[in-house]
Write a protein that holds these residues in place. Structure first.
Motif, PDB file in Angstrom:
ATOM      1  N   SER A 113       5.020  -0.003  -7.018  1.00 45.90           N
ATOM      2  CA  SER A 113       4.281   0.460  -5.397  1.00 45.90           C
ATOM      3  C   SER A 113       3.300  -0.089  -5.214  1.00 45.90           C
ATOM      4  O   SER A 113       2.653  -0.315  -4.133  1.00 45.90           O
ATOM      5  CB  SER A 113       3.462   2.236  -5.384  1.00 45.90           C
ATOM      6  N   LEU A 114       2.262  -0.894  -7.088  1.00 44.15           N
ATOM      7  CA  LEU A 114       1.258  -1.188  -6.112  1.00 44.15           C
ATOM      8  C   LEU A 114       1.401  -2.473  -5.749  1.00 44.15           C
ATOM      9  O   LEU A 114       0.732  -2.879  -5.263  1.00 44.15           O
ATOM     10  CB  LEU A 114       0.275  -1.362  -7.909  1.00 44.15           C
ATOM     11  N   VAL A 115       2.506  -3.633  -6.502  1.00 49.78           N
ATOM     12  CA  VAL A 115       2.373  -4.277  -6.135  1.00 49.78           C
ATOM     13  C   VAL A 115       3.380  -4.749  -4.872  1.00 49.78           C
ATOM     14  O   VAL A 115       2.363  -5.960  -3.747  1.00 49.78           O
ATOM     15  CB  VAL A 115       4.150  -6.033  -6.481  1.00 49.78           C
ATOM     16  N   ALA A 116       3.579  -3.744  -4.013  1.00 52.76           N
ATOM     17  CA  ALA A 116       3.984  -3.846  -2.592  1.00 52.76           C
ATOM     18  C   ALA A 116       2.902  -3.557  -1.937  1.00 52.76           C
ATOM     19  O   ALA A 116       2.571  -3.782  -0.704  1.00 52.76           O
ATOM     20  CB  ALA A 116       5.251  -1.916  -2.510  1.00 52.76           C
ATOM     21  N   PHE A 117       2.104  -2.653  -1.993  1.00 49.57           N
ATOM     22  CA  PHE A 117       0.493  -2.433  -1.676  1.00 49.57           C
ATOM     23  C   PHE A 117      -0.153  -3.841  -1.761  1.00 49.57           C
ATOM     24  O   PHE A 117      -0.799  -4.070  -0.681  1.00 49.57           O
ATOM     25  CB  PHE A 117       0.102  -1.305  -2.833  1.00 49.57           C
ATOM     26  N   ILE A 118      -0.229  -4.622  -2.516  1.00 52.99           N
ATOM     27  CA  ILE A 118      -0.824  -5.896  -2.575  1.00 52.99           C
ATOM     28  C   ILE A 118      -0.449  -6.520  -1.902  1.00 52.99           C
ATOM     29  O   ILE A 118      -1.261  -7.347  -0.706  1.00 52.99           O
ATOM     30  CB  ILE A 118      -0.773  -6.388  -3.891  1.00 52.99           C
ATOM     31  N   LEU A 119       0.558  -6.337  -1.429  1.00 55.88           N
ATOM     32  CA  LEU A 119       2.062  -7.562  -0.472  1.00 55.88           C
ATOM     33  C   LEU A 119       1.200  -6.693   0.908  1.00 55.88           C
ATOM     34  O   LEU A 119       0.700  -7.665   1.888  1.00 55.88           O
ATOM     35  CB  LEU A 119       3.096  -7.587  -0.632  1.00 55.88           C
ATOM     36  N   PHE A 120       1.196  -5.612   1.139  1.00 55.92           N
ATOM     37  CA  PHE A 120       1.556  -5.337   2.232  1.00 55.92           C
ATOM     38  C   PHE A 120      -0.647  -6.008   2.556  1.00 55.92           C
ATOM     39  O   PHE A 120      -0.959  -5.878   4.055  1.00 55.92           O
ATOM     40  CB  PHE A 120       1.479  -3.534   2.241  1.00 55.92           C
ATOM     41  N   LEU A 121      -1.304  -5.196   1.731  1.00 55.39           N
ATOM     42  CA  LEU A 121      -2.859  -5.839   1.852  1.00 55.39           C
ATOM     43  C   LEU A 121      -2.307  -7.608   2.766  1.00 55.39           C
ATOM     44  O   LEU A 121      -3.295  -7.121   3.502  1.00 55.39           O
ATOM     45  CB  LEU A 121      -3.583  -6.050   0.427  1.00 55.39           C
ATOM     46  N   PHE A 122      -2.309  -8.207   1.872  1.00 56.52           N
ATOM     47  CA  PHE A 122      -2.338  -9.744   1.949  1.00 56.52           C
ATOM     48  C   PHE A 122      -1.963  -9.628   3.952  1.00 56.52           C
ATOM     49  O   PHE A 122      -2.189 -10.361   4.987  1.00 56.52           O
ATOM     50  CB  PHE A 122      -1.149 -10.458   1.590  1.00 56.52           C
ATOM     51  N   MET A 123      -0.193  -9.130   3.855  1.00 60.79           N
ATOM     52  CA  MET A 123      -0.059  -8.989   5.719  1.00 60.79           C
ATOM     53  C   MET A 123      -1.239  -8.257   6.153  1.00 60.79           C
ATOM     54  O   MET A 123      -1.336  -8.895   7.799  1.00 60.79           O
ATOM     55  CB  MET A 123       1.199  -8.247   5.597  1.00 60.79           C
ATOM     56  N   MET A 124      -2.090  -7.211   6.025  1.00 62.07           N
ATOM     57  CA  MET A 124      -2.680  -6.532   6.789  1.00 62.07           C
ATOM     58  C   MET A 124      -4.353  -7.723   6.739  1.00 62.07           C
ATOM     59  O   MET A 124      -5.057  -7.842   8.391  1.00 62.07           O
ATOM     60  CB  MET A 124      -3.554  -6.052   6.398  1.00 62.07           C
ATOM     61  N   ILE A 125      -4.577  -7.873   6.108  1.00 58.97           N
ATOM     62  CA  ILE A 125      -5.936  -8.593   5.924  1.00 58.97           C
ATOM     63  C   ILE A 125      -5.779 -10.058   7.246  1.00 58.97           C
ATOM     64  O   ILE A 125      -5.703 -11.011   8.123  1.00 58.97           O
ATOM     65  CB  ILE A 125      -5.916  -9.222   4.829  1.00 58.97           C
TER      66      ILE A 125
END
Length: 640
Positions: free
Chosen positions: A296-308
């Motif tokens: 879940s943390l890895v997915a969250f970080i990937l989504f963070l990149f996609m949001m930024i």
């Protein structure tokens, strides 16, 4: 209304700086929408691609999360890896094709804006060209329109797809861990507020930068077009210094844009780094506490990149759009100006209803005409040379040796150039206008062509007030040869066909022969396709004047206006030109301006003007006997 009766902008002396370009009003975003909506079909298609690309991108972190979970459980990945590779490839292909379509559409927006701008620019009233500089107008067509491309290519449409990615990533992050999301949003909110605060400054700085680029273009155009005069006057270094000063001004404004943009660009990067560090630190703690899993943390970080990333696109779109709106303000300033013919209906409503042209009425009749050039046409007070005065009023050109001194040289801006002028030009006859420089002769021809309209009085064509006639209809009846005999860059044929595009080669050769210009064809194997150079520089002054007369003769109008048509000719060619004019004068009305009285002594009527008033009218012998000023002019030229 302003001064010269020429379609070219006023040029000032190469020894003084021109006035700076007006920055003009800033455009609103709503004024940009019509340019985009011209390509709405392809834009909707691009937006559809953006949505597909966003969906492919959002699916990738979910697959990565599943892959990590399966690996942790020691199970077989099956087709998940291939599905992930496929999503990456599809996302790349969509991104590349979308980039091409955006570039293509951006070029379409530039083309559309240039077409609109040039179409409006070439329909502006002559007075607008009197007060604007060529270089600045060219800069608006070439440089300002280019900035509109950035609206599309630097993120405005991509921001639509980016918004979908942003919202999708936001929802996914909310589901994964609301606490981490709250910390991330806090960092991003600060960056958004910063960008919004700086965006207005970008627009202002960009508009000023574009105005300085216009100044630079005007200075370069002035220096190049006057290069012979500059060299002959040993003013090359001064002109270089003037252009360098404008180039430095453009550079300084460009630096201002760069400074403000430099504050915007790092914001997304800083937001990314701070958000990543916060998520990594707090997220690691939450994984250790068992609140979330590593997947879940890895997915969250990937989504963070996609949001930024979309956030960075949005910041770029804000910066590009504000620069484009600054340039669009300068474009719209010209497009929003009234066309020359827009005022016709309003003017016609103030005069008598149009009648039917009469074959018995005078071809041209001036009835108590009053006219003055407004003070706005005057340049800086430091410019006192005679050429500057001639630009404000073409009738105040330098005196010839035969002209007595005239108070017109001391005329103040806004003073009447014509003061109740009345005369008639009989149909099929030759009427000459003579008088000292500044008497109002060239202004009369400009009014007949309706480059300007009189303040009071009336000008009639065949008994009909010309203000009730469409300008195109009026000008189709008139051939006009200006005082400076302008020649357009191109070939001899291009110049001849300007007003008569359907003329044959035989017609062109005939009029060239009529004005004794066939030797120009003989000396170049290209014949009619021989180039004449920029402003006809490959022709002599007399040849340029004869080519301009040939162009007017080719259209065979019923009325010919000749402003100093033989001033650049030697004695032999002047005599041949007079014979040519005599030949075409049959059944035509000629109105001729001349300083050399020898060229007009045989006119049917000679109208003598002084200080904007008609002081005599008649034949040469009658005027010598009755008008002291005319007698003095004739005496100076040994005609009495």
């Amino acid at each position: 209304m302003s001064a010269p009766s020429s379609t070219r902008p006023a040029r000032r002396s190469p020894f003084g700086r021109p006035p700076k370009a007006d920055e003009g009003p800033r455009a609103r975003f709503g004024e940009l929408i019509p340019y985009l909506f011209e390509h709405k079909r392809i834009l909707w298609f691009i937006i559809g691609l953006s949505i597909l690309g966003s969906a492919a991108s959002l699916a990738q972190p979910l697959l990565v999360s599943q892959v990590i979970g399966i690996v942790e459980q020691g199970k077989s990945l099956g087709g998940l890896v291939w599905a992930l590779i496929a999503l990456v490839v599809v996302s790349g292909v969509i991104s590349g094709y979308q980039h091409y379509l955006l570039q293509r559409t951006g070029e379409g927006v530039v083309l559309s804006s240039r077409r609109k701008l040039v179409a409006r620019m070439l329909h502006l009233p002559i007075s607008e060209f009197d007060t604007r500089r060529t270089g600045d107008l060219v800069s608006r067509v070439s440089s300002d329109t280019t900035l509109l491309r950035a609206v599309l290519t630097q993120g405005l449409v991509e921001a639509v797809g980016g918004t979908i990615t942003f919202v999708g990533a936001l929802i996914a992050m909310l589901i994964i861990d609301p606490v981490l999301l709250g910390l991330t949003v806090l960092v991003i909110a600060v960056s958004v507020v910063t960008v919004v605060a700086l965006s207005g400054k970008i627009r202002v700085a960009s508009q000023r930068a574009q105005a300085r680029v216009g100044d630079l273009a005007a200075s370069v155009e002035r220096a190049i077009s006057s290069v012979r005069t500059v060299r002959a006057s040993n003013a090359t270094d001064r002109e270089i210094a003037t252009v360098d000063n404008d180039a430095t001004g453009a550079w300084r404004m460009g630096i201002q844009v760069a400074k403000v943009s430099a504050l915007v660009v790092p914001v997304a990067g800083i937001a990314m780094q701070v958000s990543f560090l916060v998520v990594l630190g707090v997220g690691g703690f939450r994984v250790a506490s068992g609140a979330i899993t590593i997947a879940s943390l890895v997915a969250f970080i990937l989504f963070l990149f996609m949001m930024i990333m979309p956030l960075g696109q949005a910041f770029g779109a804000i910066s590009a759009t504000n620069q484009a709106l600054g340039a669009l303000g300068r474009i719209q300033e010209i497009i929003n100006l009234p066309r020359e013919d827009d005022a016709d209906a309003a003017i016609a409503a103030t005069v008598a209803a149009p009648g039917i042209r009469s074959t018995s009425a005078p071809a041209i009749e001036f009835d108590s005409v009053v006219f003055s050039y407004p003070a706005a046409a005057v340049e800086t007070p430091s410019e006192t040379d005679q050429d500057a005065a001639a630009r404000v009023d073409p009738d105040s050109a330098p005196l010839t040796a035969s002209d007595p001194a005239t108070p017109a040289d001391k005329r103040r801006p806004g003073d009447p150039v014509l003061r109740g002028v009345s005369f008639t030009a009989a149909r099929g006859k030759r009427t000459a206008l003579v008088g000292p420089s500044g008497a109002g002769k060239s202004t009369i021809l400009g009014l007949i062509e309706r480059f300007y309209d009189p303040e009071s009085g009336a000008i009639r064509f065949g008994g009909v007030d010309i203000r009730t006639m469409p300008r195109t209809e009026l000008r189709s009846q008139i051939g006009y040869v200006e005082q400076d005999a302008p020649v357009l860059a191109g070939s001899i044929r291009d110049n001849l066909l300007l007003s008569t595009p359907d003329a044959t080669d035989e017609d062109c050769i005939r009029v060239l022969h009529a004005v004794n210009l066939t030797d120009v064809l003989d000396r170049n194997p290209l014949g009619l396709d021989a180039p004449v150079g920029e402003e006809g520089i490959m022709l002599s002054g007399g040849e340029r004047q004869r080519l301009a007369i040939a162009r007017a003769l080719l259209s065979a109008p019923p009325i010919l206006l000749l402003d100093e048509s033989t001033s650049s000719l030697d004695g032999v060619n002047e005599q041949k030109m007079r014979l040519a004019i005599d030949a075409v004068a049959e059944d035509r009305t000629l109105i001729v301006i001349a300083h050399r009285l020898s060229t007009v002594v045989d006119s049917d009527t000679i109208v003598v003007l002084d200080q904007g008033r008609v002081i005599g009218s008649g034949t040469h012998s009658e005027l010598v006997a009755s008008v002291p000023l005319y007698k003095e002019l004739a005496k100076h030229q040994l005609l009495v």
